[in-house]
Scaffold this active site. Sequence first.
Site, PDB file in Angstrom:
ATOM      1  N   HIS A  17      -8.270   5.653  12.440  1.00 41.55           N
ATOM      2  CA  HIS A  17      -9.050   4.824  11.893  1.00 41.55           C
ATOM      3  C   HIS A  17      -9.717   3.686  12.905  1.00 41.55           C
ATOM      4  CE1 HIS A  17      -6.958   5.349   7.652  1.00 41.55           C
ATOM      5  NE2 HIS A  17      -8.147   5.901   7.628  1.00 41.55           N
ATOM      6  N   LYS A  41      -5.352   6.252  -6.941  1.00 38.44           N
ATOM      7  CA  LYS A  41      -4.686   6.755  -5.534  1.00 38.44           C
ATOM      8  C   LYS A  41      -3.335   6.198  -5.809  1.00 38.44           C
ATOM      9  CE  LYS A  41      -7.883   8.498  -2.437  1.00 38.44           C
ATOM     10  NZ  LYS A  41      -8.384   8.344  -0.919  1.00 38.44           N
ATOM     11  N   ARG A  95     -12.127  14.651  10.514  1.00 37.04           N
ATOM     12  CA  ARG A  95     -10.820  15.274  11.268  1.00 37.04           C
ATOM     13  C   ARG A  95     -10.877  16.634  11.562  1.00 37.04           C
ATOM     14  NH1 ARG A  95      -6.408  12.615   7.402  1.00 37.04           N
ATOM     15  NH2 ARG A  95      -7.953  13.881   5.871  1.00 37.04           N
ATOM     16  N   SER A 133      -3.265   9.064   6.622  1.00 38.39           N
ATOM     17  CA  SER A 133      -2.402   8.034   6.174  1.00 38.39           C
ATOM     18  C   SER A 133      -1.423   8.558   5.279  1.00 38.39           C
ATOM     19  CB  SER A 133      -3.484   6.868   5.218  1.00 38.39           C
ATOM     20  OG  SER A 133      -4.174   6.361   6.162  1.00 38.39           O
TER      21      SER A 133
END
Length: 163
Positions: A17, A41, A95, A133
Amino acid sequence: MRIGLYPGTFDPITLGHVDIIRRAAILVDRLVIGVAINRDKGPLFDLDERVSMIEEEARKLSAETGTEIVAHPFENLLISCAHDVGAQVIVRGLRAVADFEYEFQMVGMNRSLDSSVETVFLMADANHQAIASKLVKEIARLGGDVTKFVSPTVKQALLAKFA
């Protein structure tokens, strides 16, 4: 003034990030880090903790790049958040090819809602492409070393959560 919005959950903010933020900061005059409040989440870090971690990283990056970088929590549509902060550009980090499929759909929906807000994709640096993450939290939870993936401050926060 060109204002960019880099949205995400940032649970926690990783070096991947930070890399995207650093590179996005040279494209805009002001970069808003949109910290998504996504109750589905079930984040490890609460909103205040995530914002605090982002603000610490933003201070360093602002000094380094000369660009104003601020955190902005949001719980509405991404395009509405862009309007709220005056962003003309949404920055998204990619990514892998799998990320692109989802992001491609999001761009289409956002353009349908407001075609005046552009989306810009930045590829993750090769050193950061594997960082997620979710995986960082798993490594920390199982006692692994996350030094390569997060800043020292975030590492300490992870260690505290899993102590």
